[in-house]
Enzyme design. Structure first.
Site, short mmCIF file in Angstrom:
data_model
loop_
_atom_site.label_atom_id
_atom_site.label_comp_id
_atom_site.label_asym_id
_atom_site.label_seq_id
_atom_site.Cartn_x
_atom_site.Cartn_y
_atom_site.Cartn_z
N ASP A 27 0.83 -1.21 0.00
CA ASP A 27 0.00 0.00 0.00
C ASP A 27 0.86 1.26 0.00
O ASP A 27 0.64 2.18 -0.79
CB ASP A 27 -0.94 0.01 1.21
CG ASP A 27 -1.95 -1.13 1.17
OD1 ASP A 27 -2.28 -1.56 0.06
OD2 ASP A 27 -2.39 -1.57 2.24
N GLU A 74 0.79 -6.27 -5.15
CA GLU A 74 0.57 -5.40 -6.31
C GLU A 74 1.82 -4.66 -6.75
O GLU A 74 2.20 -4.71 -7.92
CB GLU A 74 -0.53 -4.38 -6.01
CG GLU A 74 -0.76 -3.40 -7.15
CD GLU A 74 -1.96 -2.49 -6.92
OE1 GLU A 74 -1.93 -1.35 -7.42
OE2 GLU A 74 -2.93 -2.91 -6.26
#
Length: 394
Positions: free
Chosen positions: A19, A275
């Site tokens: 994040d 990610e």
């Protein structure tokens, strides 16, 4: 002009570094490339420090690469909202801040920056509005993605040029800086950044008994206890190395973002997770194996299948099966083939898979990047708000 805009990006660190990794790359690119004034609000500056060592966790506010980094605490002072407000991955904004957003005229462009997915439904939800139930505010869902119907992928303007220069001129010096000898003929240089994984032992056994030498580069992280147990050691730490059969493992210090890019660029194959590292591995133009962030009821398998489908399109069948089987086994998909069969495909189609990774990166580079699509979206929304306010004042 976009250069005069102010941005507030809020990041709640949930998944270790993914994040904050995405949020920091976005904030830095907006400041560097768009001339934006950016405040990055982070609720775990200690985690941020791992990928950006000069961050000082005890400071309420600090400047870094043209970005104002702010500690996001429960007692956060009242601040005037920026022109653009981003919730990174759906983190909930402070209520007082939202109230201040509603008091602005026109209100800020409020964006929920979503997680990346290659699933087909993403294009239909990209850019959709969500009116606030009580306040005169609208939040927009913004999805990164792999098609021009989405927000694209995050990359710096000079990323590909920096990578090309590194590959041509700096790879040998990079190995020397790590104390790793130059690769020998046929050797595999593989990076491993992973969550805990039941398939790890099977993979290590295959490499250990293989025909070619494998040097496995492992930044400090959650996978080390499993590696140490396989070697029969009480622990592994940065600077340690271990060897069994044809496999040598070298443990690296936890890398900053730029250092991690260098590792991806230098290796023949990269095992990545989540990610941020998955996207960076694709820009590295090297073959990759992705470990999706595990979700309840194996929902992450849908994300895995979606990316696999587009990534392996056009590959020769044996090469495609090798990639598909390895990704599925690594992610615990029921019925996935054993690693030994998958690795045989990697060895047999090594050159094709390397060329495919280069072509994949080149194809992605033809599409607009996330920063460009996001700033264009924001400018359109701000212009709409100004026109609506002007019509109301007539």
């Amino acid at each position: 002009m976009a250069a005069t805009r102010t941005w507030d990006i809020f990041c709640s660190v949930i998944d270790n570094y993914g994040d904050i990794g995405v949020s920091w790359r976005l904030a830095r690119s907006l400041a560097r490339e768009q001339g934006a004034q950016v405040r990055l609000w982070v609720d775990d500056l200690a985690a941020f420090q791992r990928i950006r060592p000069d961050i000082r966790p005890g400071h309420a506010q600090q400047s870094c690469d043209g970005v104002t980094v702010c500690a996001w605490r429960p007692d956060m002072p009242a601040v005037y909202p920026a022109d653009v407000v981003i919730e990174a991955f759906g983190c909930a904004l402070p209520e007082a801040y939202v109230a201040n957003m509603a008091a602005r005229s026109p209100p800020p462009v409020w964006i929920n920056l979503e997680y990346l997915s290659a699933e087909s439904w993403v294009a239909g939800h990209h850019g959709l509005p969500s009116p606030h139930p009580r306040l005169p505010l609208t939040k927009y869902f913004f999805f990164p993605g792999y098609t021009e119907q989405t927000g694209g992928l995050l990359r710096e303007r000079d990323l590909l040029a920096r990578r090309a220069h590194f590959v041509r001129h700096d790879t040998a010096a990079y190995w020397q800086s790590l104390g790793v000898p130059p690769p020998v003929a046929g050797e595999w240089r593989i990076s491993l950044f992973a969550y805990e994984n039941p398939a790890l032992v099977e993979l290590l056994e295959v490499w250990c008994a293989g025909a070619e030498p494998v040097t496995l580069l492992v930044p400090e992280g959650r996978i080390l206890p499993q590696l140490a147990a396989w070697f029969g050691q009480p622990g592994l730490h940065a600077g340690d190395s271990a060897r069994r059969g044809m496999l040598e493992v070298r443990v690296l210090p936890f890398a900053s973002q730029d250092e991690y890019d260098h590792l991806l660029w230098a290796c023949d194959l990269n095992f990545v997770r989540g990610e941020d590292s998955c996207v960076r591995a694709q820009w590295a133009a090297r073959p990759l194996v992705w470990q999706a962030y595990p979700q309840a009821e194996a929902a992450h398998h849908d994300k895995l299948d979606a990316l696999l489908a587009i990534y392996t399109a056009g590959l020769e069948p044996l090469a495609a099966r090798a990639v598909q089987g390895t990704w599925q086994r690594w992610n615990g998909v029921p019925g996935a083939p054993e690693v030994a069969a998958c690795w045989a495909g990697w060895r047999a189609r090594r050159g094709e898979l390397a060329r495919h990774a280069v072509a994949w990166q080149a194809g992605l580079a033809t599409q607009p990047g996330l920063v460009e699509t996001l700033t264009e979206f924001v400018e359109n929304k701000l212009s709409e708000a100004v026109r609506a306010r002007n019509r109301g004042s007539v």
